[in-house]
Design a protein around this motif. Structure first.
Motif, PDB file in Angstrom:
ATOM      1  N   THR B 640      54.376  48.366  12.633  1.00  0.00           N
ATOM      2  CA  THR B 640      53.972  49.745  12.871  1.00  0.00           C
ATOM      3  C   THR B 640      55.212  50.627  12.840  1.00  0.00           C
ATOM      4  OG1 THR B 640      54.110  49.246  15.218  1.00  0.00           O
ATOM      5  CG2 THR B 640      51.912  49.277  14.245  1.00  0.00           C
ATOM      6  N   GLY B 641      55.000  51.910  12.890  1.00  0.00           N
ATOM      7  CA  GLY B 641      56.131  52.832  12.819  1.00  0.00           C
ATOM      8  C   GLY B 641      56.100  53.825  13.967  1.00  0.00           C
ATOM      9  N   ASN B 642      57.239  54.485  14.141  1.00  0.00           N
ATOM     10  CA  ASN B 642      57.332  55.556  15.133  1.00  0.00           C
ATOM     11  C   ASN B 642      58.048  56.719  14.464  1.00  0.00           C
ATOM     12  OD1 ASN B 642      57.557  57.165  17.356  1.00  0.00           O
ATOM     13  ND2 ASN B 642      58.913  55.814  18.506  1.00  0.00           N
ATOM     14  N   SER B 643      57.336  57.769  14.249  1.00  0.00           N
ATOM     15  CA  SER B 643      57.955  58.908  13.570  1.00  0.00           C
ATOM     16  C   SER B 643      57.895  60.168  14.417  1.00  0.00           C
ATOM     17  CB  SER B 643      57.258  59.156  12.232  1.00  0.00           C
ATOM     18  OG  SER B 643      55.872  59.337  12.431  1.00  0.00           O
ATOM     19  N   GLU B 644      57.453  60.030  15.667  1.00  0.00           N
ATOM     20  CA  GLU B 644      57.301  61.217  16.502  1.00  0.00           C
ATOM     21  C   GLU B 644      58.651  61.841  16.836  1.00  0.00           C
ATOM     22  OE1 GLU B 644      54.056  62.569  17.383  1.00  0.00           O
ATOM     23  OE2 GLU B 644      53.996  61.313  15.620  1.00  0.00           O
ATOM     24  N   GLY B 645      59.721  61.054  16.752  1.00  0.00           N
ATOM     25  CA  GLY B 645      61.038  61.580  17.098  1.00  0.00           C
ATOM     26  C   GLY B 645      61.677  62.395  15.993  1.00  0.00           C
ATOM     27  N   ILE B 646      61.013  62.512  14.866  1.00  0.00           N
ATOM     28  CA  ILE B 646      61.596  63.273  13.755  1.00  0.00           C
ATOM     29  C   ILE B 646      60.947  64.649  13.741  1.00  0.00           C
ATOM     30  CG2 ILE B 646      61.994  63.348  11.277  1.00  0.00           C
ATOM     31  CD1 ILE B 646      61.609  60.341  11.207  1.00  0.00           C
ATOM     32  N   ARG B 647      61.745  65.659  13.955  1.00  0.00           N
ATOM     33  CA  ARG B 647      61.221  67.010  13.838  1.00  0.00           C
ATOM     34  C   ARG B 647      61.145  67.379  12.355  1.00  0.00           C
ATOM     35  NH1 ARG B 647      65.059  69.863  15.071  1.00  0.00           N
ATOM     36  NH2 ARG B 647      66.466  68.233  15.722  1.00  0.00           N
ATOM     37  N   PRO B 648      60.242  68.278  11.971  1.00  0.00           N
ATOM     38  CA  PRO B 648      60.223  68.721  10.584  1.00  0.00           C
ATOM     39  C   PRO B 648      61.581  69.308  10.203  1.00  0.00           C
ATOM     40  CG  PRO B 648      58.271  69.498  11.738  1.00  0.00           C
ATOM     41  CD  PRO B 648      59.159  68.871  12.761  1.00  0.00           C
ATOM     42  N   TYR B 649      61.935  69.154   8.982  1.00  0.00           N
ATOM     43  CA  TYR B 649      63.139  69.749   8.348  1.00  0.00           C
ATOM     44  C   TYR B 649      64.450  69.052   8.729  1.00  0.00           C
ATOM     45  CZ  TYR B 649      59.706  73.575   8.489  1.00  0.00           C
ATOM     46  OH  TYR B 649      58.560  74.299   8.443  1.00  0.00           O
ATOM     47  N   THR B 650      64.412  68.039   9.588  1.00  0.00           N
ATOM     48  CA  THR B 650      65.666  67.400  10.009  1.00  0.00           C
ATOM     49  C   THR B 650      66.426  66.782   8.865  1.00  0.00           C
ATOM     50  OG1 THR B 650      64.071  66.407  11.500  1.00  0.00           O
ATOM     51  CG2 THR B 650      66.353  66.265  12.134  1.00  0.00           C
ATOM     52  N   THR B 651      65.749  66.495   7.784  1.00  0.00           N
ATOM     53  CA  THR B 651      66.421  65.769   6.706  1.00  0.00           C
ATOM     54  C   THR B 651      67.066  66.704   5.697  1.00  0.00           C
ATOM     55  OG1 THR B 651      64.482  65.728   5.272  1.00  0.00           O
ATOM     56  CG2 THR B 651      64.633  64.019   6.949  1.00  0.00           C
ATOM     57  N   LEU B 652      66.873  68.004   5.876  1.00  0.00           N
ATOM     58  CA  LEU B 652      67.302  68.969   4.849  1.00  0.00           C
ATOM     59  C   LEU B 652      68.570  69.714   5.246  1.00  0.00           C
ATOM     60  CD1 LEU B 652      63.813  70.589   4.174  1.00  0.00           C
ATOM     61  CD2 LEU B 652      64.867  68.694   2.946  1.00  0.00           C
ATOM     62  N   ALA B 653      69.295  70.176   4.222  1.00  0.00           N
ATOM     63  CA  ALA B 653      70.449  71.052   4.452  1.00  0.00           C
ATOM     64  C   ALA B 653      69.934  72.483   4.492  1.00  0.00           C
ATOM     65  CB  ALA B 653      71.466  70.885   3.335  1.00  0.00           C
ATOM     66  N   LEU B 654      70.072  73.130   5.646  1.00  0.00           N
ATOM     67  CA  LEU B 654      69.474  74.446   5.830  1.00  0.00           C
ATOM     68  C   LEU B 654      70.455  75.396   6.499  1.00  0.00           C
ATOM     69  CD1 LEU B 654      66.029  73.250   7.232  1.00  0.00           C
ATOM     70  CD2 LEU B 654      66.424  74.261   4.973  1.00  0.00           C
ATOM     71  N   LEU B 655      70.223  76.673   6.259  1.00  0.00           N
ATOM     72  CA  LEU B 655      70.970  77.714   6.956  1.00  0.00           C
ATOM     73  C   LEU B 655      70.040  78.389   7.954  1.00  0.00           C
ATOM     74  CD1 LEU B 655      72.659  79.466   3.901  1.00  0.00           C
ATOM     75  CD2 LEU B 655      73.813  77.999   5.557  1.00  0.00           C
ATOM     76  N   GLY B 656      70.613  78.796   9.071  1.00  0.00           N
ATOM     77  CA  GLY B 656      69.818  79.520  10.049  1.00  0.00           C
ATOM     78  C   GLY B 656      70.704  80.468  10.817  1.00  0.00           C
ATOM     79  N   ALA B 657      70.068  81.322  11.586  1.00  0.00           N
ATOM     80  CA  ALA B 657      70.838  82.277  12.371  1.00  0.00           C
ATOM     81  C   ALA B 657      71.558  81.545  13.496  1.00  0.00           C
ATOM     82  CB  ALA B 657      69.921  83.356  12.927  1.00  0.00           C
ATOM     83  N   GLY B 658      72.816  81.922  13.718  1.00  0.00           N
ATOM     84  CA  GLY B 658      73.610  81.283  14.754  1.00  0.00           C
ATOM     85  C   GLY B 658      74.149  82.297  15.742  1.00  0.00           C
ATOM     86  N   ALA B 659      75.229  81.904  16.403  1.00  0.00           N
ATOM     87  CA  ALA B 659      75.813  82.760  17.435  1.00  0.00           C
ATOM     88  C   ALA B 659      76.261  84.095  16.839  1.00  0.00           C
ATOM     89  CB  ALA B 659      76.997  82.045  18.080  1.00  0.00           C
ATOM     90  N   ARG B 660      76.420  85.089  17.712  1.00  0.00           N
ATOM     91  CA  ARG B 660      76.817  86.418  17.253  1.00  0.00           C
ATOM     92  C   ARG B 660      78.277  86.423  16.810  1.00  0.00           C
ATOM     93  NH1 ARG B 660      72.762  90.300  19.121  1.00  0.00           N
ATOM     94  NH2 ARG B 660      70.957  88.932  19.237  1.00  0.00           N
ATOM     95  N   TYR B 661      78.554  87.297  15.850  1.00  0.00           N
ATOM     96  CA  TYR B 661      79.958  87.508  15.481  1.00  0.00           C
ATOM     97  C   TYR B 661      80.251  88.994  15.531  1.00  0.00           C
ATOM     98  CZ  TYR B 661      78.616  89.088  10.789  1.00  0.00           C
ATOM     99  OH  TYR B 661      78.098  89.780   9.738  1.00  0.00           O
ATOM    100  N   TYR B 662      81.542  89.285  15.663  1.00  0.00           N
ATOM    101  CA  TYR B 662      81.992  90.659  15.851  1.00  0.00           C
ATOM    102  C   TYR B 662      82.280  91.259  14.492  1.00  0.00           C
ATOM    103  CZ  TYR B 662      84.785  94.514  17.738  1.00  0.00           C
ATOM    104  OH  TYR B 662      85.273  95.740  18.075  1.00  0.00           O
ATOM    105  N   ASP B 663      81.623  92.388  14.195  1.00  0.00           N
ATOM    106  CA  ASP B 663      81.793  93.007  12.890  1.00  0.00           C
ATOM    107  C   ASP B 663      82.001  94.502  13.093  1.00  0.00           C
ATOM    108  OD1 ASP B 663      81.778  93.825  10.300  1.00  0.00           O
ATOM    109  OD2 ASP B 663      79.888  92.865   9.754  1.00  0.00           O
ATOM    110  N   ASN B 664      83.246  94.909  13.128  1.00  0.00           N
ATOM    111  CA  ASN B 664      83.586  96.325  13.278  1.00  0.00           C
ATOM    112  C   ASN B 664      82.840  97.002  14.409  1.00  0.00           C
ATOM    113  OD1 ASN B 664      85.507  96.565  11.255  1.00  0.00           O
ATOM    114  ND2 ASN B 664      83.908  96.621   9.686  1.00  0.00           N
TER     115      ASN B 664
END
Lengths: 491, 1006
Positions: B640-664
């Motif tokens: 049998t298998g257990n796949s509940e520990g894998i969230r969607p998209y974990t296998t992909l290289a993705l960009l997302g919004a991160g911490a704030r940066y200072y811009d002028n």
């Protein structure tokens, strides 16, 4: 009949094909391809290179708690934390020391490899690429300084964990910064690395060349410092403490500052780390501070009484904003003593909560609703550049040139100009000027004092004469995950 | 009124839901036949107690003619005088009675104790118990535990060997940890897969036990493998009650109960605290505020629990229904903790197209109202001094907002727990719905095509408000937050379509069955949240977020947020069964699962299983042994298998919004790579080998089963240090790295120990051993450390214990083994003298001088149910125990020593006599305790009111209770801790207390 069966089979095949389609539907995040084409996207991609630098304000204790200027003693049960702080200060850390592992991650994951992924994303944009390479070189400079022999991984080619020699890492940092220079801005770009910040980083690299690659580069250091000083963009603040004020973004002296904001970009929490719980009432703080970080008597006493910089220590009887005496956990008046009797104190030690002068270099933000403050981190200051140039000139035999760089710093502190210098006096001056700014360990190693037990520049609690602690160990977890890494000698 | 006769029905001629009109068909058929010796047979069917049994099917053998008994158990059916009548009712032994030209036949039906004829739900179908070769336990509602069962599994606790349910404390809003055959995973979740009425992946904790007909537990992988990549921790199948053709009936079940603290922690009272300060040499002086406050009592209470359930069932020949409404109102024993549940369910069944098409529909909605409390209050109930009052008017001991609560301003991390509870509002309103429709069409007599469609969703709306009063960060005061997202970790939107083909054929002595199927599931998670702070009045709370000043003052970067993800699971599956001569049985199954969650290089997984059984008691040589009624050997294998520990998209290289940066001068969100993608990521593989024996002896007086299993899990999912070769941007990467083994022996016994006339004593024992061992932690380029330390949160007001791990994952040891230093002695200074374990002359208790100091997993879990029946009285109780597990008592480590707490904080009474004057906090074996216990988990004393000839068909009153006593050597308040994760067995002061409850209840049917 035969025809309809064919249609049926065809329809079935199409249905089956769509019924086995495992393509993901992506929401809320973006595939990497194609992002970075607009100016806003480009700017947003430079953001993570800098937002991660803010963690310098935490990893900073690696450079300071390990030295003669700062201590995190155990106070009763508080701040024992599995012995991490004591091990730092006593130079008895192991290869499993958690915060050292965290620092490795900060440098290699949050820093170097994040930037390695960003560089292809901004491909074709020379200024953006140069800036990312310069920030990456900053992280490599830290890795070179703290861990010595590390792998060099860039955005292209195989990412091999095979360790390079310290000299190779040195050469890489020099090449990267030099290559970036032509495409970096010459204007002030607050919070970012411009050409002058990159020169200041080169100065840091060259002044430690003897340690890093075995041969000195004093002249190159002088040239890099010249570039910063002669750029005309920076000048010494008349008031030393302006560089550390809540609104220090106005400082003319900070060559590279790391912007913090109590709401938008937290992490500036030195006040909380150092003040006593009861000091909440002194400064009208939102929360009770944590009563941890303090300084040591020997370092405190290395300041002359008329040294204006001595005000960076918070000492003596503590009062509330309304003037009432604050009490410690034993019900006694809370007094920050100069001396810390032991680095591991219990409630039986009557001063266990108040021992040690506190770190007040960064202005404390009163009536703050956050634990975080607004002061920006002074990563590279013009005063440091002057002191570096003075030291390099001194080592090249130019005593007069050295005095010309050191004395303005002394005079600003209200001290008489020095008439002659020694290596010890330069190191002392650097201590008084730059204490708790994250360069003390680097200085002590360069002057050969970091592992010297019982010396003038050594904490009385550091009794481990092991020379190998001049480099931190490669964290065991990293070696476990990367057999290519080589542990530093002595660990 | 409801006692319609057969003829009245016919004359009336309309379909009323209260009619017994399934018999119409029988009538039409019989009317169409001209039979010379047709006679009308009437009679009464009664149960063992002599009560008439309604709804018993009476059929003429070999025909489809028949009738159902009425409310009094009476029936009337016409049959040839030479015919045989078959009397059948679920849960009772069917009887065949030759008519022999009699016109009156009264019979008594006996409860089916041997259960061999029972039908067991096995996933995408059913099998006869006697033909099963896997390891399946089936518990019907009649066997559910007595007392208050907060969730369905509490109702079967102690009934299934190897099924362990554990929960720290009695928070009505907490979920118990359920483990079947041990801990199967490091981080991917070890919860079984729950299947409700054929729909997989349903959170079951809020389903009313009153709505459940059976709980089938697929314990071994050979049975569970039909569920493929989600089945590695076993499958628990819940079948809800459905309507039956026949008499309409109404059931009411209800109780009212009281819960109280089972055992209060032993903190010092004011007098003891004062004595301790003097003994330790402190002069508290004016700091003694003169009160005598029991902070723990201040935040706890006696709690009322009530439950009411109403169900309506009935049906006609082609249509049956069951509708139910349930209410549960459960106060927690800690003030302000509440749970309220309203559940509604309608199950409909219809046949059409001459009986060829069967349509089953199940609709359920569950509404939950929860009041959560802040567990930090438990920590503060020990750290606050008993000499401090709860309330004060002294401005020097109040927060600036002067709310009257006593607070020590400037003391680190000590808050008034009463203020904390009073001033925090944290409500959860959940909506769960599940609707599914199941179509089954008989293409031929043997071939059935099926379609199953389901829609379900789980949403919780959480509203949080912290008033301006508490002594804490100003920015977190007057904080209001509303969020809407998945409830119980279940999807907010889940669609399922299944197509199946079922073939069953009897060829002489060979019964064969075949199943083929396809399944498509589309699962989405979505959430939304908004918050604001700095409200200038507490009156508004979370009901007008815009009214706070926090946003205007720029204090919140987290004002709004939303999230969405989706995955699809596509499966093909098949199963073949064969039964020869009622002696030899075999089952084989295969499932192929593909998921969008899996890495590009591992999109599809294959899960085979096989089992064989041999009923040796049906062989000639054993048929002559009278003591043996049934003896079956089983052997099984499955993957049998257990796949509940894998969230969607974990296998992909993705960009997302991160911490704030200072811009002028502006702070903008940066965009960055968000994860270390792992295109090889796949399910955990669980390989299970097992063998077992089923037996029934002495005329079915004693039956049971024994099983032995080895459960090897490989490709364990774990977040390990990412290798530099992948250019990691965060320290860890989720990879398939480890392997682990669970093995154990399980025993179930069910015996009718005494059966003398009116008195019966039935005993049921379920026990299991378990040995868990982590085997390896590395695979391929992913090399985990050979020792992974797991830290535990010891709660608020915990000083100097950040970064101290108590547990370890290390090959050769059980998962989450307690790991630490060994104390040789306490020296005359009261300091720990630690062992130099590696012999290097240096004591380094946080590095090399650590070792194995205890296994937090029980070696043996066992329970015993006893049922005593005397006439109309029934007494049952369940004893439940864990044996051989160790607990790290972190509360004693922190609070049972002479230094560091008094006088600034209160502490345990036992601190006064403690030899310890050492401030060090860490993992040391001195505080490892034996966690074994035996608990009287529940009992019920019931009286069945005789109802013969009354309106009611059943009337029962009872007194029941939970957690009557615990026998243990453990020094904390209760040794039961949620067990089955990588840091089990850590006992802290910050946990919800365990309660003891009594209930008075009634069950009525009419």
């Amino acid at each position: 009949m035969k025809k309809s069966f064919t249609y049926l089979a065809l329809a079935g095949a199409i249905t089956m094909a769509s019924c086995t389609n495992l393509e993901e539907s992506i929401y809320g995040v973006i595939p990497q391809e194609g992002f970075g084409n607009t100016p806003e996207q480009l700017a947003a991609l430079l953001g993570p290179a800098y937002s991660n630098v803010r963690d310098a304000s935490w990893n900073w204790h690696n450079h300071e708690v390990t030295t003669d200027v700062m201590l995190v003693p155990t106070r009763g049960a508080d701040w024992y934390d599995g012995g991490n702080w004591l091990n730092y200060h006593r130079h008895t850390w192991s290869t499993l020391h958690g915060p050292i592992n965290d620092m490795w991650g900060w440098i290699f994951e949050g820093g170097i490899n994040t930037i390695n992924q960003l560089i292809p994303q901004v491909e074709g944009n020379a200024p953006a690429t140069a800036e990312l390479r310069a920030v990456r070189a900053f992280y490599y400079l830290l890795a070179l300084d703290l861990f010595g022999n590390v792998p060099i991984i860039t955005e292209s080619g195989a990412a091999s964990a095979a360790t390079k020699t310290r000299a190779e890492v040195y050469a890489f940092v020099e090449t990267e910064l030099t290559a970036a220079l032509p495409n970096l801005s010459e204007a002030k770009t607050y919070g970012r690395i411009n050409k002058w910040a990159a020169q200041a980083l080169l100065a840091k690299l060259y002044i430690n060349a003897q340690v890093y690659k075995g041969s000195p580069e004093w002249a190159k250091c002088v040239a890099a410092c010249d570039a910063v000083i002669n750029s005309g963009q920076y000048s010494l603040e008349s008031n030393f403490f302006n560089n550390f004020s809540i609104n220090n973004e106005g400082s003319t002296e900070n060559v590279w500052a790391i912007p913090f904001d109590k709401n938008q970009a937290g992490g500036m929490t030195i006040a909380y780390r150092t003040l006593h719980y009861a000091n909440q009432a002194t400064y009208g703080l939102a929360d009770t501070p944590w009563n941890g970080f303090c300084s040591l008597a020997d370092f405190y006493n290395s300041f002359e009484n008329n040294d204006l910089r001595k005000q960076m220590f918070i000492t003596g009887l503590q009062k509330s904003a309304s003037g009432a005496n604050l009490k410690d956990a034993l019900g006694n008046d809370l007094v920050f003593t100069i001396d810390v009797p032991k680095d591991e104190m219990t409630a039986q030690d009557v001063t266990y909560q108040g021992a040690g002068a506190r770190l007040g270099k960064y202005q404390i933000q009163t009536n703050n609703v956050r634990t975080d403050q607004d002061n920006d981190w002074a990563m590279l200051r013009l005063a440091d550049v002057h002191l570096m140039r003075g030291e390099a000139k001194f080592r090249l035999g130019d005593q007069a040139g050295a005095l010309a760089d050191v004395n303005p710093i002394r005079q600003r502190a209200g001290l008489a100009p020095a008439t002659s210098l020694t290596l010890d006096s330069i190191l002392e001056e650097r201590g008084r000027e730059l204490a708790w700014e994250g360069w003390r360990r680097n200085d002590l190693v360069r002057f050969g004092k970091f592992t010297e037990v019982g010396g003038k520049f050594t904490s009385k609690f550091m009794k481990n004469p092991a020379a190998h602690t001049a480099l931190f160990p490669i964290p065991q977890q990293r070696i476990d995950a990367n057999p290519g890494l080589k542990q530093n000698p002595g660990y | 009124m409801m006692n319609f006769s057969y003829n009245a029905d016919r004359k009336n001629g309309h379909v009323g839901i209260t009619r017994l009109w399934q018999t119409v068909l029988a009538l039409l058929i019989s009317a169409g036949m001209v039979m010379a010796q047709e006679i009308t047979v009437t009679g009464v069917v009664t149960d063992a107690s002599g009560s008439g049994m309604p709804g018993v099917a009476v059929t003429v053998k070999g025909t489809s003619r028949g009738a159902n008994t009425d409310v009094d158990g009476r029936f009337s059916v016409s049959a040839p005088g030479s015919a045989t009548l078959v009397f059948s009712f679920v849960g009772y032994v069917a009887q065949e009675i030759p008519v022999n030209n009699r016109s009156t036949i009264d019979i008594k039906l006996a409860e089916d104790t041997k259960a061999l004829e029972e039908v067991v739900v096995v996933g995408y179908g059913t099998q006869k118990r006697k033909e099963i070769s896997g390891t399946v336990s089936s518990i019907s509602s009649k066997e559910f535990n007595s007392g208050f069962n907060a969730n369905p599994l509490a109702a079967v606790q102690g009934k299934v060997a190897g099924l362990v349910i554990s929960q720290t404390g009695s928070d009505p809003n907490a979920t118990a940890v359920v483990r079947l055959r041990g801990v199967g995973s490091l981080s991917a979740g070890s919860d079984p897969l729950y299947v409700v009425d054929g729909v997989p992946g349903v959170p079951i904790q809020n389903i009313s036990p009153n709505d459940i007909e059976t709980i089938d537990v697929l314990r071994d992988a050979s049975s569970a493998a039909i569920y493929g990549s989600r089945a590695s921790n076993g499958v628990i199948i819940i079948t809800t009650k459905r309507g039956r053709s026949g008499r309409a009936s109404v059931d009411y079940n209800g109780f009212v109960g009281v819960d109280q603290i089972a055992k209060a922690p032993a903190y010092m009272n004011a007098e003891e605290y004062r004595a301790a300060t003097q003994k330790f040499g402190f002069n508290v002086g004016a700091d003694d505020k003169g009160a005598d406050t029991n902070w723990f009592e201040e935040i706890t209470r006696k709690a009322i629990i009530q439950s009411h359930n109403l169900a309506f069932t009935g049906g006609t020949e082609n249509f049956s229904y069951r509708a139910s409404l349930g209410y549960l109102g459960q106060q927690g024993v800690v003030k302000k903790s509440n749970y309220e549940r309203i559940s509604a369910r309608i199950n409909l069944d219809q046949t059409a197209l001459n009986g060829k098409l069967k349509i089953s529909t199940s609709l359920s909605a569950i509404l939950g109202n929860r009041d959560f409390i802040n567990y930090e209050a438990f920590s503060y109930s020990i750290t606050n001094r008993p000499t401090d009052p709860v309330y004060t008017t002294d401005p020097a001991f109040q927060t600036p907002s002067r709310a009257g609560y006593f607070e020590r301003l400037g003391d680190f991390s000590i808050f008034n727990p009463v203020a904390l509870i009073d001033n925090t509002t944290n409500e959860g309103k959940s909506v769960e719905y599940l609707g599914n429709m199941n179509l089954r069409y008989n293409l031929t007599k043997d071939l059935v095509i099926g379609a199953n469609g389901a829609l379900k969703g789980y949403q919780q709306n959480t509203s949080y408000y912290l008033t301006r009063v508490p002594k804490s960060g100003v920015v977190s005061q007057g904080l209001a937050q509303i969020s809407n997202g998945p409830a119980y970790n279940a999807p907010t939107d889940d669609k399922l379509l299944e197509l199946t083909l079922n073939y069953n054929k009897t060829l002489g002595n060979l019964n064969i069955g075949a199943l083929g199927g396809y399944s498509y599931q589309d699962v989405s998670f979505a959430s939304f949240s908004a918050r604001n702070s700095n409200f200038i009045s507490d009156e508004i709370g979370f009901d007008n977020l815009g009214a706070g000043a926090g946003l205007a003052l720029g204090q919140r970067t987290d004002a709004v947020g939303s999230f969405r993800s989706n995955y699809k699971l596509i499966s093909f599956f098949g199963r073949v069964t064969a039964a020869l001569n009622e002696k030899y049985f075999a089952t084989m199954s295969l499932r192929r699962d593909g998921s969008t969650k899996f890495g590009a290089n591992n999109k599809w997984g294959l899960f085979p299983a096989a089992s064989v059984g041999w009923t040796v008691s049906n062989e000639e040589f054993l048929k002559t042994v009278p003591a043996i009624d049934n003896l079956k050997f089983r052997v099984n294998y499955g993957q049998t298998g257990n796949s509940e520990g894998i969230r969607p998209y974990t296998t992909l290289a993705l960009l997302g919004a991160g911490a704030r940066y200072y811009d002028n001068g502006n702070w903008l969100p940066s965009y960055r790579p968000i994860q270390n993608p792992n295109p090889d990521l796949k399910w955990e593989v669980n390989e299970n080998y097992g063998a077992g024996i089923d037996f029934s002896l002495f005329n079915y007086r004693l039956s049971g089963s024994m099983d032995y299993f080895i459960r090897n899990t490989r490709d364990l999912l774990y977040e390990i240090a990412a290798p530099l070769s992948i250019r990691p941007i965060v320290p860890n990467i989720l990879a398939n790295v480890g392997s682990m083994r669970n093995q154990g022996f399980e025993l179930s016994l069910d015996g009718l120990i005494i059966d003398k006339g009116d008195f019966k004593w039935q005993g049921i024992i379920a026990g299991a051993t378990l040995k868990n061992e982590v085997v390896a932690l590395s695979k391929g380029e992913f090399l985990a450390s050979d020792a992974i330390f797991i830290g535990s949160d010891l709660g608020a007001a915990t000083r100097g214990t950040s970064n101290v791990p108590f547990s370890i994952i290390r090959p050769g040891y059980p998962v989450g083994a307690l790991w630490g230093a060994r104390v040789l002695e306490i020296d005359d200074q009261g300091k720990y003298v630690l062992e130099d374990i590696n012999g290097d002359g240096v004591i380094d208790e946080n590095a090399s001088d650590r070792t194995f100091i205890g296994n937090p997993l029980p070696k043996v879990t066992a329970s015993m149910t006893n049922n005593f029946t005397y006439k109309n009285f029934n007494l049952s109780f369940l004893l439940n125990g864990n044996f051989g597990n160790k607990i790290y008592n972190a509360e004693r480590m922190q609070y049972e020593r002479q230094v560091g707490r008094i006088p600034a904080e209160n502490t345990l009474k036992s601190a006064v006599d403690s030899p310890i004057r050492d401030d060090r906090t860490g993992s040391i074996d001195y505080f490892v305790e034996d966690g074994s216990f035996v608990r009287l988990a529940n009992f019920q004393f019931a009286y069945n009111i005789p109802v013969e000839g009354k309106t009611f068909t059943r009337a029962q009153v009872y007194l029941s209770g939970n957690n009557l006593f615990v026998l243990t050597k453990f020094k904390g308040v209760d040794p039961e801790l949620s067990t089955g994760n990588s840091n089990s067995g850590i006992y802290t002061k910050q946990q919800f207390p365990k309660s003891r409850g009594f209930q008075l209840g009634v069950n009525l049917s009419f």
